[in-house]
Write an enzyme that holds these catalytic residues in place. Sequence first.
Site, PDB file in Angstrom:
ATOM      1  N   HIS A 156       0.842  -1.219   0.000  1.00 47.08           N
ATOM      2  CA  HIS A 156       0.000   0.000   0.000  1.00 47.08           C
ATOM      3  C   HIS A 156       0.871   1.261   0.000  1.00 47.08           C
ATOM      4  O   HIS A 156       0.423   2.304   0.458  1.00 47.08           O
ATOM      5  CB  HIS A 156      -0.942   0.040   1.206  1.00 47.08           C
ATOM      6  CG  HIS A 156      -1.710  -1.227   1.410  1.00 47.08           C
ATOM      7  ND1 HIS A 156      -3.008  -1.397   0.961  1.00 47.08           N
ATOM      8  CD2 HIS A 156      -1.370  -2.382   2.013  1.00 47.08           C
ATOM      9  CE1 HIS A 156      -3.424  -2.611   1.282  1.00 47.08           C
ATOM     10  NE2 HIS A 156      -2.449  -3.228   1.913  1.00 47.08           N
ATOM     11  N   SER A 277      15.773  20.326 -16.958  1.00 50.58           N
ATOM     12  CA  SER A 277      14.615  21.163 -17.231  1.00 50.58           C
ATOM     13  C   SER A 277      15.076  22.427 -17.951  1.00 50.58           C
ATOM     14  O   SER A 277      16.162  22.939 -17.683  1.00 50.58           O
ATOM     15  CB  SER A 277      13.942  21.537 -15.916  1.00 50.58           C
ATOM     16  OG  SER A 277      13.177  22.711 -16.077  1.00 50.58           O
ATOM     17  N   LYS A 283      16.778  20.674 -11.681  1.00 51.23           N
ATOM     18  CA  LYS A 283      16.107  19.414 -11.997  1.00 51.23           C
ATOM     19  C   LYS A 283      17.011  18.379 -12.665  1.00 51.23           C
ATOM     20  O   LYS A 283      17.857  18.704 -13.479  1.00 51.23           O
ATOM     21  CB  LYS A 283      14.902  19.653 -12.935  1.00 51.23           C
ATOM     22  CG  LYS A 283      13.796  20.456 -12.330  1.00 51.23           C
ATOM     23  CD  LYS A 283      13.055  19.736 -11.199  1.00 51.23           C
ATOM     24  CE  LYS A 283      12.216  18.595 -11.685  1.00 51.23           C
ATOM     25  NZ  LYS A 283      11.008  19.050 -12.378  1.00 51.23           N
TER      26      LYS A 283
END
Length: 458
Positions: A156, A277, A283
């Site tokens: 989960h 990016s 990034k």
Amino acid sequence: MEKPWSGRFSEETDEFVEEFTESVSFDRELALEDIRQDIAHVRTLQKAGILSEEETKKIIEGLKGIEKDIREGKFEWKRELEDVHMNIEAELIKRVGDVGGKLHTGRSRNDQVATDERLFLKKETEEIINLLKELRKALVITARNSIDLILPAYTHLQRAQPIRLAHYFLAFREMFLKDTERFLDCYRRIDELPLGSGAVAGVDFPIDRHYTAELLGFNKIVRNSIYATADRDFIAEFLFVCALTGMHLSRLAEDLIIWSSEEFSYVDLPDKLCTGSSIMPQKKNPDVLELIRGKTGRLYGNLLSLLTVLKGIPTAYNRDLQEDKEPLFDSVKTLKGSLIGIRKVIEGLSFKEHKMYPNAGNFVLITDVANYLALKGIPFRKAHHIAGSIVAYLIEKGKRLEDITLEELRSFSELFEEDVFNLFKPENVADRRKTYGGTAREQITKLIEVALREEGLK
Ligand code: ARG
């Protein structure tokens, strides 16, 4: 331009129809298979006494010249000639004269195209099986190198139980092993020769299909001419295995994308496999993994596209079947790319132990505290409840499990003794799972040995 089938027509084909119905823009991918088949067919015709040795030689020479031009990118494909088959045949006639017109004796494009596709798929399935093997090797080696690393397994997406990182990689190796078996199994059904079935009903020339099969390296011949020309099950099956493999790749990619986020920081992806990016200088994006995940959509789409084409057509050949090719070619290309991409990522991963290890402690160890009590005779359900109360207590106090005292534990059950503290080390807890297939070091070590041998690495 005059069509090979123009005999019964009194009008030129509409331009739009030429553009709408052509397939040569994509089925030229089958050109080399088509020529291989042509040569085998010509030899079969010769064996049946339909072509003389002289004619056979002439046609094969013509075909080889065409093959050379195709390989060198010099062949001029003509849309007016519809598909790869008629392009090659028309060019042959141009080069060797009338005798070239004998090539299509005892054959239809219906058994021809199915034969090309099976030849193509045999080759591509072999390549994919090899790429799967390379990927499995990378996974086994990564597993061997990461046996000391402990992280929480998630269910989960919540921390569940401590595992060895090697165990995780071996899980994916199992998936890719099953995928390999599926491709091998699928290969057996691809490996049957349709040629010699004609348009639908069989062939009225005395050709020996077993001989053709032998020349082309097919293991069997398709036993029914209707089935041979109507069937694309072998492609649907192949596309399904591509889709399923893609799903496994996508799940692996997704895990690694999450693990490479700053929030998790379990892995570092190699710079050379990431992109930046155009606006945010900080990034480092996992684009290869994202595209592997994204391209799985194509693999599903291609399967569904073909199944939909097949569901409503009257038996046997219908032109709808031409729509099998683009999904097929696309899945082959997509899956091969994704298999290479994920292997490169796996080979370039580095792991951050200091981030994984602490997350495998604390409440991730609590199942084993419950088991500790269960081993002392408390019914597991009750032990679970006690352990749950300990979690609630520690949350309330703002403490980690590792910091609890024996006294505090004893207030929950008298059965706790000093040895319970052995459980507060993730590696100890992982190594308690010694059942076959469990995450204990001794189990994984054995399985890595087996895997290394199976992959020919030892
Ligand atoms: N281009 C066709 C295909 O891909 C080849 C077979 C054409 N057969 C026919 N009867 N028109 O299916």
